[in-house]
Design an enzyme around this catalytic site. Structure first.
Site, PDB file in Angstrom:
ATOM      1  N   GLU A  49       0.823  -1.130  -0.116  1.00 55.96           N
ATOM      2  CA  GLU A  49       0.016  -0.026   0.017  1.00 55.96           C
ATOM      3  C   GLU A  49       0.845   0.966  -0.102  1.00 55.96           C
ATOM      4  O   GLU A  49       1.683   1.463   0.943  1.00 55.96           O
ATOM      5  CB  GLU A  49      -1.004   0.100   1.337  1.00 55.96           C
ATOM      6  CG  GLU A  49      -2.109  -0.701   1.283  1.00 55.96           C
ATOM      7  CD  GLU A  49      -2.874  -0.629   2.423  1.00 55.96           C
ATOM      8  OE1 GLU A  49      -3.253   0.456   2.988  1.00 55.96           O
ATOM      9  OE2 GLU A  49      -3.621  -1.587   2.828  1.00 55.96           O
ATOM     10  N   ASP A  60      -5.715   8.576   9.747  1.00 54.16           N
ATOM     11  CA  ASP A  60      -4.234   8.279   9.901  1.00 54.16           C
ATOM     12  C   ASP A  60      -3.894   8.583  11.716  1.00 54.16           C
ATOM     13  O   ASP A  60      -4.365   9.667  11.918  1.00 54.16           O
ATOM     14  CB  ASP A  60      -3.459   8.970   9.047  1.00 54.16           C
ATOM     15  CG  ASP A  60      -3.466   8.605   7.493  1.00 54.16           C
ATOM     16  OD1 ASP A  60      -3.730   7.410   7.488  1.00 54.16           O
ATOM     17  OD2 ASP A  60      -3.262   9.382   6.762  1.00 54.16           O
ATOM     18  N   TYR A 174     -10.954  -4.907   2.524  1.00 49.91           N
ATOM     19  CA  TYR A 174      -9.875  -4.360   3.624  1.00 49.91           C
ATOM     20  C   TYR A 174     -10.808  -4.296   4.988  1.00 49.91           C
ATOM     21  O   TYR A 174     -11.496  -3.317   4.937  1.00 49.91           O
ATOM     22  CB  TYR A 174      -9.535  -3.151   3.138  1.00 49.91           C
ATOM     23  CG  TYR A 174      -8.319  -2.575   4.168  1.00 49.91           C
ATOM     24  CD1 TYR A 174      -8.369  -2.555   5.488  1.00 49.91           C
ATOM     25  CD2 TYR A 174      -7.094  -1.932   3.676  1.00 49.91           C
ATOM     26  CE1 TYR A 174      -7.293  -2.199   6.238  1.00 49.91           C
ATOM     27  CE2 TYR A 174      -6.076  -1.496   4.407  1.00 49.91           C
ATOM     28  CZ  TYR A 174      -6.361  -1.508   5.865  1.00 49.91           C
ATOM     29  OH  TYR A 174      -5.222  -1.288   6.358  1.00 49.91           O
TER      30      TYR A 174
END
Length: 268
Positions: A49, A60, A174
């Protein structure tokens, strides 16, 4: 066939789970990113990734935020990241590249131009965490035309939306292992395993898990029932710890070998 499909099919035949490192493009600079990609593949990574640094990240945690800040000092853009993927391919990188980006940079580039650049760069997949599936129809259409897999994120909070997300999924699913932002976690609740198994029961696509996985023991655990395991913050932290080595030409190779060895010990 998309390179992601080929890779997961091969790993399935070999009885292996994909090791999928996350690397922030441009941290600490683009030349070093190319070196880190090479080292990750040498260490046994199966899919990478490549994260586009972003100034206002939604998902994040602090480690990856700091990596983005280091990259943005060099004015790294989404186009720079795509070019880095292209250069990695030219230099012989074989594993699939999945671009991880927020939607605004894609929109600013223009969808048609973006997918043309991504296809030319040899990128196989795309993850856009802030693009809900309800608003993804046009992106999905253009991604399909370019043979780029738009990979969905599915979280435990998705609940009744899970089957709708799975129905439009491409490449792999995912699974987000925990609520909140990325970051290393010491342990995971049993509910995470149950959630992943529920997702697997609803799709024929490979299922990968990410967010918080930071040790070989955790990789081994999830490899028991997942098709892929994403390790992000732990690798980005290792890059951060190696900065003084990476930024000195005399010691750069030593820093790269430390990163390679860390990735290698995660492979099961």
């Amino acid at each position: 066939m998309n390179l992601l499909d080929q890779t997961f099919a091969r790993l399935h035949q070999e009885g292996r789970t994909a090791l999928m490192p996350f690397i922030t493009a441009g941290d600490p600079d683009m030349e070093t990113t190319l070196d880190i990609l090479r080292m990750a593949e040498q260490a046994g990574a199966d899919i990478v990734e490549l994260g586009v640094p972003y100034s206002d990240p939604l998902a994040d945690g602090p480690v990856i935020q700091r990596a983005s800040e280091r990259a943005l000092v060099h004015r790294v853009t989404i186009e720079t990241c795509i070019e880095t993927a292209r250069l990695a391919r030219e230099q012989g990188l074989q594993m699939p590249i999945v671009l991880f980006t927020y939607y605004n940079p894609v929109l600013q580039t223009g969808l048609e131009r973006f997918f043309r650049l991504v296809k030319e760069a040899g990128i196989s997949g795309l993850i856009i965490p802030d693009l809900p599936y309800e608003e993804s129809e046009e992106v999905l259409r253009q991604a399909d035309e370019a043979n780029i897999h738009l990979v969905p994120l599915v979280a435990p909070t998705s609940r009744e939306r899970i089957h709708q997300i799975l129905a439009r999924a491409r490449g792999f699913i995912y699974c987000v292992s925990s609520i909140g932002v990325t970051g290393e976690r010491a342990s995971f609740a049993q509910e995470v395993d149950d959630f992943i198994k529920t997702v697997k029961a609803g799709t024929s696509l490979p299922v990968a898990v990410g967010f918080g996985i930071c040790s070989r023991q955790q990789v081994e655990h999830f490899a028991g029932f997942c098709d892929g395991v994403v390790v992000g913050s732990a690798i980005v932290r290792k890059i951060e710890e190696s900065l003084s080595l990476l930024q000195n030409e005399a010691s750069k190779e030593q820093g790269l070998l430390q990163i390679r060895d860390f990735v290698a010990q995660l492979r099961v």
